[in-house]
Enzyme design. Structure first.
Site, short mmCIF file in Angstrom:
data_model
loop_
_atom_site.label_atom_id
_atom_site.label_comp_id
_atom_site.label_asym_id
_atom_site.label_seq_id
_atom_site.Cartn_x
_atom_site.Cartn_y
_atom_site.Cartn_z
N THR A 55 78.16 6.09 -7.72
CA THR A 55 78.19 6.46 -6.30
C THR A 55 79.33 7.42 -6.00
OG1 THR A 55 77.32 4.26 -5.79
CG2 THR A 55 78.24 5.53 -3.96
N GLU A 56 80.49 7.23 -6.64
CA GLU A 56 81.66 8.05 -6.35
C GLU A 56 81.57 9.44 -6.96
OE1 GLU A 56 84.20 7.65 -4.47
OE2 GLU A 56 84.02 5.57 -3.87
#
Length: 661
Positions: A516-517
């Site tokens: 996600t990051e």
């Protein structure tokens, strides 16, 4: 041989080296290496000290030979002089002068005897000159000072030493001798040994000098022939060498002239552009500034810039600049690449046409009420997806493009511009200044929420996704790593599993956060400065023990992220949703404002992370726990309830993931 080499050797022999053992082994090797280096430094310092001591004693040895005094006697006189207001160097100089007086004057011994100084022992042998010197001092101390000074000058004794003699050097000489005897220090033997050492050292130095001179002379003799050969080759090929050097110098001069001419043309063109710019009205200048900033932002963000229309226009502008330089050269009577004579009539016509078009454009702008109305019409044409795509790139350039973003966002909803203009008029400022003032009034400033207010659209920037797009909850699907990111996370999986077990984290949490990051990119850097696979801010990375560029190291970054997530999980009582919100928004914001006031980005961030975790659902977990605690202090009861709730939350979370109690 470093720690890695030794470790590889042990592994090749079949030893199993785990992470803890490897770190201990590296620390031991590093410690041993440091101790060896320290030992080398100590040995080097000791060698220098030995050489210094030996040189000093060697000097005393030869002073003893010259004066006839023992080394111990010279040392005692120096000590006594320093204790009575003189110094060892002055006392030694006076002793040398007295010995010289004795050597060079046949009646010197009789003269001293008449002063009352005993120069020979009972056997008739000459006494130690240091003892004679002490006897002279005793006799001079009995005389009036003016007469003692006359005798001292005759014997070569300086006045400071004379005054020290009169204060009683003999007492301190005896004191020094007693100390040396107690310690067992024989100064004469030490001086002899030092003289032998320094003699050997000088012999070695002389031998090394001879060897150096011999080798140098042999090399010089051999090089003489090579130099003669080189000189002959230069003479035989001088015409070619001269021609090559001449061509090179001419090429450099031509290059310098070309560069200078180009620089001059650039300066000249800049002057022409500046004159043209000053002739424009203020509204036209502002329009050009806005589009210039957009072009710059587009160039920074679009890797296919040169193939885009803007890139082609930029390249065309560079070509036009070169043509301009050649045309100016022709106009000034210089040598140009193009014969502009046959093109000049067409060029003059083109310039006249451009001036006419500019004049028409200016009149048209005035006729429709200025650039504001022109931009409204243009906005109708370019509104929609194109504006959204442009905003996607510009958002990542800099917060300094806030006014430009405001202008582009307004393109998508001109129905609100009228109210913006009205508000600007009420404040007595321009629309642009009003928009800037509105940004400053928002605390903290959120660009996406401001655009939402102006345009009616909700824009959010998500890690691991490209650009800016309208927020649609989970409709955009769960995040996916890049091809390279998937390969890296696959290789890193065993390490992530170990870290999750070590810090009691839910299964798959670290991998999902990394996807996600950063989409699995260990070198990712956000516009806010977050770094690495887990997008750690520099301050947070330092607090977690990372140094330098270690945030870009996948393993060290994962270790820091695991530690950080464990801290957040504990601080949030085992609530995973709050933990993820704290990771994205900051634990201070979560604790202060609660989950109900999360920004849109964080609202989407939490389910995105959860969507990649095995066996995890995004439904909110509801549970009621009842604890029976009797008696005790209220504070102790509250602390006990809190600890039991943390344990209960963690147990339910593990049950939800693993499917077992």
């Amino acid at each position: 041989m470093n720690a890695e080499t030794l470790k590889d050797f042990l592994i090749s022999l079949g030893f199993d080296v785990d992470d803890v053992g490897a770190r201990k082994f590296e620390n031991v090797v590093a410690g041993v290496t440091a101790n060896v280096l320290k030992l080398g430094t100590v040995v080097e310092a000791a060698a220098g000290t030995v050489l210094k001591i030996a040189a000093g004693l060697d000097d005393l040895y030869w002073a003893s030979q010259r004066t006839g005094a023992s080394v111990a006697g010279i040392r005692a006189l120096g000590y006594a002089a320093s204790q009575t207001g003189s110094n060892a160097e002055a006392a030694r100089g006076s002793l040398e002068s007295l010995a010289r007086f004795m050597r060079n004057n046949p009646g010197a011994e009789g003269f001293l005897n008449r002063l009352g100084v005993q120069t020979r022992d009972a056997s008739g042998n000459m006494r130690d000159m240091s003892a004679v010197f002490t006897g002279v001092g005793q006799q001079l101390s009995k005389m009036p000072y003016y007469r003692a000074n006359q005798y001292a000058q005759m014997l070569g004794i300086d006045e400071n030493t004379l005054m020290a003699m009169r204060r009683g050097m003999g007492t301190f000489s005896a004191e020094y001798s007693a100390m040396a005897k107690t310690i067992g220090y024989n100064a004469d033997q030490a001086a002899v040994g030092s003289n032998r050492f320094m003699t050997s050292l000088r012999d070695f130095s002389a031998m090394a000098g001879m060897a150096r001179d011999k080798i140098g002379s042999n090399l010089a003799n051999g090089l003489a022939g090579s130099i003669d050969s080189l000189r002959k080759q230069i003479l035989d090929n001088f015409p070619k060498i001269e021609d090559t050097i001449t061509r090179g110098v001419r090429g450099l001069l031509w290059l310098a002239d070309t560069i200078g001419r180009v620089v001059f043309r650039l300066i000249q063109a800049a002057g022409d552009i500046r004159e043209w710019w000053n002739e424009l009205d203020k509204g036209t200048q502002q329009l050009i500034e806005i589009f210039g900033a957009l072009v710059f932002a587009w160039k920074l963000l679009n890797s296919a810039f040169l193939t885009s229309p803007i890139g082609i226009i930029t390249a065309l502008a560079g070509g036009i600049l070169l043509l301009y330089d050649d045309y100016k050269t022709w106009k000034e009577g210089g040598k140009s690449l193009i014969d502009w004579a046959k093109w000049e009539p067409d060029i003059e016509k083109a310039i006249a046409a451009i001036k006419t078009i500019i004049s028409w454009l200016g009149e048209g702008v005035k006729a429709v009420g200025g650039w504001n109305n022109v931009l409204k019409g243009l906005a109708t044409y370019v509104a929609g997806a194109w504006a959204v795509k442009m905003l996607s790139g510009i958002l990542r350039v800099s917060k300094g493009f806030g006014p430009i973003l405001a202008a582009m966002a307004a393109i998508n909803a001109w129905n609100k511009v009228g109210s913006v203009e009205d508000e600007a008029k009420k404040r007595g400022v321009s629309v642009g200044q009003y928009l800037i003032d509105r940004q400053k009034e928002k605390t903290p400033f959120s660009l996406s929420s401001w655009i939402q207010e102006v345009t009616g659209l909700d824009f959010s920037l998500h890690a691991g996704n490209e650009g800016l797009f309208p927020s649609r909850g989970m409709a955009s699907g769960k995040p996916r790593p890049t091809k390279e990111g998937a390969a890296l996370l696959g290789w890193l999986s065993p390490t992530l599993d170990k870290l999750e077990a070590l810090y009691h984290l839910p299964d798959g949490l670290l991998k999902s956060v990394a996807i996600t990051e950063s989409a699995g990119n260990p070198n990712a850097v956000s516009g806010a400065g977050a770094q690495g696979l887990f997008q750690l801010m520099p301050g947070t990375a330092r607090d977690l023990g990372l140094r330098g560029n270690e945030a870009f190291d996948p393993i060290k970054s994962a270790q820091a992220a695991a530690k950080y997530l464990a801290q957040l999980l504990k601080a949030n009582g085992g609530d995973l949703d709050k933990t993820l919100a704290s990771y994205n928004w900051g634990i201070g914001n979560v604790q202060k404002y609660g989950m109900g006031l999360m920004p849109q980005q964080t609202r989407e961030y939490v389910p995105k992370v959860l969507s990649n975790m095995p066996g995890h659902t995004t439904h909110k977990l509801e549970q009621n726990n009842t604890y029976y605690i009797y008696g005790g202090d209220p504070k102790e009861i509250g602390r006990e309830v809190g600890q039991r709730q943390v344990s209960a939350n963690a147990q339910v979370m593990r049950t939800n993931q693993n499917g077992r109690g």
